[in-house]
Design a protein around this motif. Structure first.
Motif, PDB file in Angstrom:
ATOM      1  N   GLU A 188       7.825   5.935  -7.140  1.00 23.46           N
ATOM      2  CA  GLU A 188       9.242   5.635  -7.367  1.00 23.46           C
ATOM      3  C   GLU A 188       9.617   4.262  -6.826  1.00 23.46           C
ATOM      4  N   CYS A 189       8.759   3.695  -5.961  1.00 23.39           N
ATOM      5  CA  CYS A 189       8.966   2.342  -5.425  1.00 23.39           C
ATOM      6  C   CYS A 189       8.204   1.287  -6.225  1.00 23.39           C
ATOM      7  N   TRP A 219       0.832  -1.210   0.000  1.00 22.32           N
ATOM      8  CA  TRP A 219       0.000   0.000   0.000  1.00 22.32           C
ATOM      9  C   TRP A 219       0.864   1.256   0.000  1.00 22.32           C
ATOM     10  N   ALA A 220       0.329   2.315  -0.575  1.00 29.25           N
ATOM     11  CA  ALA A 220       0.929   3.642  -0.439  1.00 29.25           C
ATOM     12  C   ALA A 220       0.870   4.011   1.046  1.00 29.25           C
ATOM     13  N   GLY A 270      -1.882   5.948 -17.610  1.00 34.18           N
ATOM     14  CA  GLY A 270      -0.726   6.716 -17.160  1.00 34.18           C
ATOM     15  C   GLY A 270      -0.139   6.121 -15.899  1.00 34.18           C
ATOM     16  N   ASP A 271      -0.100   6.929 -14.828  1.00 33.92           N
ATOM     17  CA  ASP A 271       0.461   6.487 -13.553  1.00 33.92           C
ATOM     18  C   ASP A 271      -0.600   6.015 -12.574  1.00 33.92           C
TER      19      ASP A 271
END
Length: 163
Positions: free
Chosen positions: A129-130, A45-46, A94-95
């Motif tokens: 970035e992870c 999770w974020a 996209g992201d």
């Protein structure tokens, strides 16, 4: 190969890699949670991610860690359990991504295995970035209520969990 054609192939490859990475993250949930790997589960999770389950609402990694370390969950592990996440349908934009799948919680009771629950799972993920991380995972038990199959249908269309 022309520049345009090479760019198109690279874009297709990147899309396939995104889908593979998302599917791999989703598939790692079961082995990690059944292995009692609280940090590994939380890392899916974020930092501000949400796990919204019928039974509980977990906001943030620490709450997800606590769920895995809880006496109830540790009891499931000692008894024998399997969280089986089915093949996902993934939509990447996209992201951001939406994925949907079924999951089963199978438990060992009295020498046999029983499906404790079958759920509809709607995942919203973000590239960081992870790597890809879960922003929101919403689970609803498939017990005949319209909310559960609706969650699946919205996910296949790449829509958010709530309409």
């Amino acid at each position: 190969m022309s520049g345009d054609r090479l760019a198109a192939v690279e874009a297709r490859l990147a899309a396939l890699e995104d889908e593979r990475d998302i599917a791999r993250a989703m598939a790692s949930y079961g082995p990690l949670v059944d292995g009692g790997e609280a940090d590994g589960v939380a890392a899916l999770w974020a930092p501000d991610g949400v796990y919204d389950i019928d039974e509980i609402f977990l906001a943030g990694r620490e709450r997800i860690r606590e769920m895995v370390r809880s006496p109830a969950h540790q009891g499931w592990i000692r008894q024998g359990c399997a969280h089986v996440v089915g093949p996902p349908h993934i939509t990447v934009a996209g992201d951001e991504a939406v994925a949907v799948c079924h999951s089963l919680m199978v438990v060992h009771e009295a020498g046999r295995y029983i499906v404790r629950r079958a759920t509809a799972n709607h995942w919203r993920l973000r590239r960081t970035e992870c790597g890809w991380q879960v922003v929101t995972r919403t689970n609803r038990i498939l017990d005949g209520r319209p909310e559960s199959p609706g969650l699946l249908a919205r996910g296949v269309r790449g829509e958010p969990a709530a309409s």
